[in-house]
Design an enzyme around this catalytic site. Structure first.
Site, PDB file in Angstrom:
ATOM      1  N   GLY A  46      19.838  42.742  46.998  1.00  0.00           N
ATOM      2  CA  GLY A  46      20.666  41.821  46.213  1.00  0.00           C
ATOM      3  C   GLY A  46      19.808  40.941  45.318  1.00  0.00           C
ATOM      4  O   GLY A  46      18.575  40.970  45.387  1.00  0.00           O
ATOM      5  N   SER A  47      20.482  40.145  44.488  1.00  0.00           N
ATOM      6  CA  SER A  47      19.752  39.384  43.477  1.00  0.00           C
ATOM      7  C   SER A  47      18.939  38.235  44.075  1.00  0.00           C
ATOM      8  O   SER A  47      17.972  37.778  43.456  1.00  0.00           O
ATOM      9  CB  SER A  47      20.725  38.857  42.417  1.00  0.00           C
ATOM     10  OG  SER A  47      21.686  38.010  43.012  1.00  0.00           O
ATOM     11  N   THR A  48      19.305  37.755  45.265  1.00  0.00           N
ATOM     12  CA  THR A  48      18.515  36.698  45.917  1.00  0.00           C
ATOM     13  C   THR A  48      17.315  37.317  46.632  1.00  0.00           C
ATOM     14  O   THR A  48      16.169  36.865  46.469  1.00  0.00           O
ATOM     15  CB  THR A  48      19.394  35.918  46.921  1.00  0.00           C
ATOM     16  OG1 THR A  48      20.647  35.614  46.310  1.00  0.00           O
ATOM     17  CG2 THR A  48      18.718  34.625  47.335  1.00  0.00           C
ATOM     18  N   ALA A 104      23.273  36.786  51.397  1.00  0.00           N
ATOM     19  CA  ALA A 104      24.584  36.934  52.036  1.00  0.00           C
ATOM     20  C   ALA A 104      25.648  36.588  51.011  1.00  0.00           C
ATOM     21  O   ALA A 104      25.364  35.952  49.989  1.00  0.00           O
ATOM     22  CB  ALA A 104      24.696  36.029  53.256  1.00  0.00           C
ATOM     23  N   GLY A 118      27.179  43.877  47.999  1.00  0.00           N
ATOM     24  CA  GLY A 118      26.214  44.692  47.262  1.00  0.00           C
ATOM     25  C   GLY A 118      26.211  46.146  47.735  1.00  0.00           C
ATOM     26  O   GLY A 118      25.521  46.987  47.160  1.00  0.00           O
ATOM     27  N   GLU A 124      21.369  47.077  56.130  1.00  0.00           N
ATOM     28  CA  GLU A 124      21.020  45.671  56.358  1.00  0.00           C
ATOM     29  C   GLU A 124      21.247  45.301  57.819  1.00  0.00           C
ATOM     30  O   GLU A 124      20.406  44.670  58.458  1.00  0.00           O
ATOM     31  CB  GLU A 124      21.863  44.760  55.451  1.00  0.00           C
ATOM     32  CG  GLU A 124      21.467  44.850  53.979  1.00  0.00           C
ATOM     33  CD  GLU A 124      22.379  44.099  53.023  1.00  0.00           C
ATOM     34  OE1 GLU A 124      22.010  43.968  51.863  1.00  0.00           O
ATOM     35  OE2 GLU A 124      23.465  43.657  53.438  1.00  0.00           O
TER      36      GLU A 124
END
Ligand code: ABF
Length: 252
Positions: A46-48, A104, A118, A124
């Site tokens: 994910g983007s984080t 999250a 995502g 995960e």
């Protein structure tokens, strides 16, 4: 007559305005402070999480971290880590992970999570449930009062065979919570989104609180055709939340 209104306060200089992506990066960098040389690391998606993977690679390249082994949670993260030169392995070779760092979609007050918007919830959950520590990184928009409280999707990975039957059975389980569900589609076109594991995703939406999460989890997993759901109950060790007023760390 001209109505005089007080002048609005001038906007802060652009350089001082933190974007949502800045907040994600702040949370990610904070989490990477927990990474020590020699660790086996769960690499989130994910983007984080992407910021955390970039930061780990940067510290490796600077020689500030050594002997790291990464276990990616998706094909996307696998590709990112390969491109950055992070040594990789898998759960078969490294069944116990020292630390996993991942984003999250929702975090409730007990640090239960919704993940999988995502699309990578299964890998995960496999990686993060095998981790001694699981640090979650979010910006403050992800905090909710209860799981489902954002009114956005709670994803469930299902096998493609008769997926609409699975969808109907999932929705029926949560009829009291005003549940609706839909098959996730690819961003382009009408085709079903296919996970890294060759499965489909049903996105569930709740009008009201679904109550006891463990009961909900058990009920979902008892249905044939269901592979995994996106509720991560009791798995997070800590949650790093970046907001415009600073960073807070929530622990159980
Ligand atoms: C992963 O990426 C997923 O579990 C979750 O669905 C998503 C969060 O995305 P982002 O960090 O881009 O908001 O952590």
């Amino acid at each position: 007559p001209t109505l005089m209104v007080p002048a609005a306060a001038p906007p802060p200089p652009a350089s001082l305005v933190l974007t949502q992506d800045d907040l994600k990066k702040i949370a990610a960098y904070k989490a990477v402070e927990h990474v020590k040389s020699g660790m086996v690391l769960g690499l989130g998606t994910g983007s984080t999480a992407k910021h955390a993977v970039n930061r780990i690679a940067q510290l490796l390249n600077q020689g500030k971290l050594k002997d790291i082994v990464g276990i990616p949670t998706s094909s996307t993260t696998h590709e990112q880590a390969v491109n950055l030169g992070i040594p990789l392995s898998d759960l078969d070779s490294h069944p116990v992970i020292d630390l996993a760092i991942d984003g999250a979609d929702e975090v409730d007050p007990e640090l239960n999570l919704v993940k999988g918007r995502g699309g990578s919830l299964l890998r995960e959950k496999m990686v993060e449930s095998a981790s001694k520590k699981f640090v979650v990184i979010v910006d403050e928009s992800k905090l909710v009062n209860y799981v489902g409280g954002s009114k956005l999707a709670m994803p469930v990975e299902v096998i493609p065979f008769c997926w609409s039957h699975s969808l109907n059975r999932l929705v029926a389980l949560f009829a009291d919570s005003g549940c609706v569900g839909e098959l996730r589609k690819c961003v382009t076109g009408e085709k079903a989104y296919v996970t890294d594991n060759g499965n489909y995703i049903i996105d569930l939406y709740f009008e009201r609180d679904i109550g006891d999460l463990n009961e909900a989890s058990d009920a979902i997993l008892r249905l044939p055709g269901i592979v995994e759901h996106g509720m991560f109950i009791g798995l997070a060790t800590s949650v790093i939340v970046a907001g415009v007023d600073g960073v807070t760390v929530k622990t159980k």
